[in-house]
Design a protein around this motif. Sequence first.
Motif, PDB file in Angstrom:
ATOM      1  N   SER A 279      13.451  11.180 -12.114  1.00 11.25           N
ATOM      2  CA  SER A 279      12.441  11.696 -13.188  1.00 11.25           C
ATOM      3  C   SER A 279      11.984  13.208 -13.050  1.00 11.25           C
ATOM      4  O   SER A 279      11.748  13.762 -14.147  1.00 11.25           O
ATOM      5  CB  SER A 279      11.208  10.905 -12.887  1.00 11.25           C
ATOM      6  N   ASP A 280      12.041  13.720 -12.004  1.00 13.13           N
ATOM      7  CA  ASP A 280      11.594  15.284 -11.820  1.00 13.13           C
ATOM      8  C   ASP A 280      12.431  15.821 -10.545  1.00 13.13           C
ATOM      9  O   ASP A 280      12.793  14.754  -9.772  1.00 13.13           O
ATOM     10  CB  ASP A 280      10.434  15.423 -11.996  1.00 13.13           C
ATOM     11  N   ASP A 281      12.448  16.768 -10.260  1.00 14.96           N
ATOM     12  CA  ASP A 281      13.161  17.373  -8.969  1.00 14.96           C
ATOM     13  C   ASP A 281      12.017  17.805  -7.932  1.00 14.96           C
ATOM     14  O   ASP A 281      12.336  18.222  -6.819  1.00 14.96           O
ATOM     15  CB  ASP A 281      14.032  18.521  -9.138  1.00 14.96           C
ATOM     16  N   ARG A 282      11.008  17.150  -8.108  1.00 12.60           N
ATOM     17  CA  ARG A 282       9.733  17.369  -7.113  1.00 12.60           C
ATOM     18  C   ARG A 282       9.356  16.143  -6.754  1.00 12.60           C
ATOM     19  O   ARG A 282       9.450  14.942  -7.608  1.00 12.60           O
ATOM     20  CB  ARG A 282       8.619  18.032  -7.805  1.00 12.60           C
ATOM     21  N   TYR A 283       8.761  15.834  -5.481  1.00 16.42           N
ATOM     22  CA  TYR A 283       8.055  14.844  -4.937  1.00 16.42           C
ATOM     23  C   TYR A 283       9.023  13.499  -4.873  1.00 16.42           C
ATOM     24  O   TYR A 283       8.615  12.428  -5.256  1.00 16.42           O
ATOM     25  CB  TYR A 283       6.860  14.463  -5.792  1.00 16.42           C
ATOM     26  N   ARG A 284      10.300  13.536  -4.988  1.00 16.30           N
ATOM     27  CA  ARG A 284      11.315  12.574  -4.989  1.00 16.30           C
ATOM     28  C   ARG A 284      11.228  11.706  -6.065  1.00 16.30           C
ATOM     29  O   ARG A 284      11.472  10.480  -5.995  1.00 16.30           O
ATOM     30  CB  ARG A 284      11.298  11.742  -3.730  1.00 16.30           C
ATOM     31  N   GLY A 285      10.700  12.155  -7.213  1.00 12.18           N
ATOM     32  CA  GLY A 285      10.476  11.314  -8.435  1.00 12.18           C
ATOM     33  C   GLY A 285       9.200  10.496  -8.570  1.00 12.18           C
ATOM     34  O   GLY A 285       8.973  10.038  -9.729  1.00 12.18           O
ATOM     35  N   PHE A 286       8.430  10.710  -7.633  1.00 11.99           N
ATOM     36  CA  PHE A 286       7.277  10.040  -7.675  1.00 11.99           C
ATOM     37  C   PHE A 286       6.060  10.446  -8.608  1.00 11.99           C
ATOM     38  O   PHE A 286       5.168   9.855  -8.754  1.00 11.99           O
ATOM     39  CB  PHE A 286       6.643   9.667  -6.330  1.00 11.99           C
ATOM     40  N   GLY A 287       6.388  11.605  -9.155  1.00 11.80           N
ATOM     41  CA  GLY A 287       5.364  12.205  -9.988  1.00 11.80           C
ATOM     42  C   GLY A 287       4.344  13.141  -9.495  1.00 11.80           C
ATOM     43  O   GLY A 287       3.719  13.900 -10.381  1.00 11.80           O
ATOM     44  N   SER A 288       3.819  12.880  -8.420  1.00 12.09           N
ATOM     45  CA  SER A 288       2.825  13.770  -7.885  1.00 12.09           C
ATOM     46  C   SER A 288       2.896  13.737  -6.101  1.00 12.09           C
ATOM     47  O   SER A 288       3.682  12.794  -5.739  1.00 12.09           O
ATOM     48  CB  SER A 288       1.300  13.098  -7.994  1.00 12.09           C
ATOM     49  N   LYS A 289       2.229  14.789  -5.580  1.00 17.04           N
ATOM     50  CA  LYS A 289       2.575  14.854  -4.018  1.00 17.04           C
ATOM     51  C   LYS A 289       1.758  13.883  -3.387  1.00 17.04           C
ATOM     52  O   LYS A 289       2.076  13.286  -2.298  1.00 17.04           O
ATOM     53  CB  LYS A 289       1.976  16.094  -3.908  1.00 17.04           C
ATOM     54  N   ALA A 290       0.580  13.387  -4.176  1.00 20.14           N
ATOM     55  CA  ALA A 290      -0.276  12.459  -3.444  1.00 20.14           C
ATOM     56  C   ALA A 290       0.314  10.969  -3.466  1.00 20.14           C
ATOM     57  O   ALA A 290       0.218  10.430  -2.433  1.00 20.14           O
ATOM     58  CB  ALA A 290      -1.774  12.396  -4.141  1.00 20.14           C
ATOM     59  N   THR A 291       0.917  10.606  -4.523  1.00 15.87           N
ATOM     60  CA  THR A 291       1.669   9.219  -4.361  1.00 15.87           C
ATOM     61  C   THR A 291       2.811   9.363  -3.663  1.00 15.87           C
ATOM     62  O   THR A 291       2.952   8.335  -2.940  1.00 15.87           O
ATOM     63  CB  THR A 291       2.047   9.043  -5.882  1.00 15.87           C
ATOM     64  N   LEU A 292       3.702  10.353  -3.456  1.00 22.23           N
ATOM     65  CA  LEU A 292       4.799  10.472  -2.583  1.00 22.23           C
ATOM     66  C   LEU A 292       4.082  10.251  -1.192  1.00 22.23           C
ATOM     67  O   LEU A 292       4.764   9.602  -0.412  1.00 22.23           O
ATOM     68  CB  LEU A 292       5.445  11.686  -2.691  1.00 22.23           C
ATOM     69  N   ARG A 293       3.121  11.295  -0.948  1.00 16.96           N
ATOM     70  CA  ARG A 293       2.450  11.124   0.436  1.00 16.96           C
ATOM     71  C   ARG A 293       2.104   9.660   0.772  1.00 16.96           C
ATOM     72  O   ARG A 293       2.336   9.334   1.875  1.00 16.96           O
ATOM     73  CB  ARG A 293       1.451  11.998   0.785  1.00 16.96           C
ATOM     74  N   ARG A 294       1.448   8.918   0.117  1.00 18.98           N
ATOM     75  CA  ARG A 294       1.039   7.746   0.175  1.00 18.98           C
ATOM     76  C   ARG A 294       2.087   6.532   0.370  1.00 18.98           C
ATOM     77  O   ARG A 294       1.784   5.655   1.372  1.00 18.98           O
ATOM     78  CB  ARG A 294      -0.180   7.307  -0.786  1.00 18.98           C
ATOM     79  N   ALA A 295       3.282   6.908  -0.464  1.00 14.50           N
ATOM     80  CA  ALA A 295       4.092   5.795  -0.300  1.00 14.50           C
ATOM     81  C   ALA A 295       4.912   6.173   1.040  1.00 14.50           C
ATOM     82  O   ALA A 295       5.258   5.130   1.556  1.00 14.50           O
ATOM     83  CB  ALA A 295       5.113   6.149  -1.316  1.00 14.50           C
ATOM     84  N   ASP A 296       5.046   7.157   1.640  1.00 12.64           N
ATOM     85  CA  ASP A 296       5.681   7.487   2.658  1.00 12.64           C
ATOM     86  C   ASP A 296       4.846   7.111   3.932  1.00 12.64           C
ATOM     87  O   ASP A 296       5.401   6.356   4.936  1.00 12.64           O
ATOM     88  CB  ASP A 296       5.773   8.907   2.920  1.00 12.64           C
TER      89      ASP A 296
END
Length: 362
Positions: A277-294
């Motif tokens: 989807s994009d080259d940031r946040y592994r495609g999750f769309g936001s830093k917060a969503t990536l952090r919480r998924a991790d």
Amino acid sequence: MRQFISKRPAAAPLRVMTTAIALLMCLGCEPVGHALEEEVDLLPPVFQGIAATGPNSVAVHFDEPVSVTVEAVRIEPPVAVHEVSDATEVDSATSVADATGEFAAVVIVTEQPFAAGRRYTLHTTASDRRGNTTTFVAGFWGFNPRPPGLVINEFTPRGSKRRRDAIELYVTGAGNLGGVTLYDGVAGDYRDLVVLPPVEVAAGDYVVIHATTDGLGEDEVDGPDTSSHEQAVAGAWDFWLAEGGGLSGNNGVITVYAAPDGALIDGVVYSNRTSESDDRYRGFGSKATLRRADTLAELGGWQFAGDLIAPEDAISSDATTSTRSLSRGSSSTDTDSAADWHTVPTRGATFGAPNNDAVHEG
């Protein structure tokens, strides 16, 4: 939020060394004195955490062994203190050791049990072996010995004005909801939360958490169907997220814990994105969503195929609407993966009732 007052300066820890040097000098001879060094501790103990360890006990952790007197302890709302024990007198699993291997905690035992899931505040002063003291205030939650079995069973992240966002929990084992916490996010990193009151629930019950902008309703502490809020679900226990701002429509993490600072019970990740989807946040769309998924993945609460969790591992939210919820099958199978989930057909949401096995086509 934990609060404490400490005399420790904000800079890195210091140890003040005093050195007394006695020198007897004579012409042409070696010094016959020697250096005497003594380490003097001028720093107060540092509060490091607090948690209820039983129905009427709470452990308070420090960076070094301390003593606390019964007279120095005050708990609000008022609970009478029976004794204060050194952590070595209790199960070491509830304690932590300092750098010397000594248990740096005390356990406060009360005369009556704390109310499950109720917020308490501890006021006390702790002293180390040198007489240095720390006075602090810290909050904790009443211990719940019987949290129920729960799964996140159905949710709608794209609600409408008529049908707001909601999350359904299915009770898989009887227990008490006191202190059970649902986060829109994860513990310590969330958009919204609700700490549930001490309500006895039975296996097969439904608990519906509302994320509505229409104002908070009455939590149903006396039984299902006691709330007059227009969004309350017949036959279910209804509660409301604190902020009432609604869930993230496309990408998010929802989790349930046994207490605000307790063990993870269940969690889900949903997304309408891909790794490309994009080259940031592994495609999750936001830093917060990536952090919480991790975080959820690290806790073992969600399965993923690659080295790291990716949007492709999440439940797809592409086809959801206010009446097309994301739902488990009617058996409420929980493998902590997207394989358990599907989008129901239009007007197929079943909050407060057995899940719909029909799948939206389109």
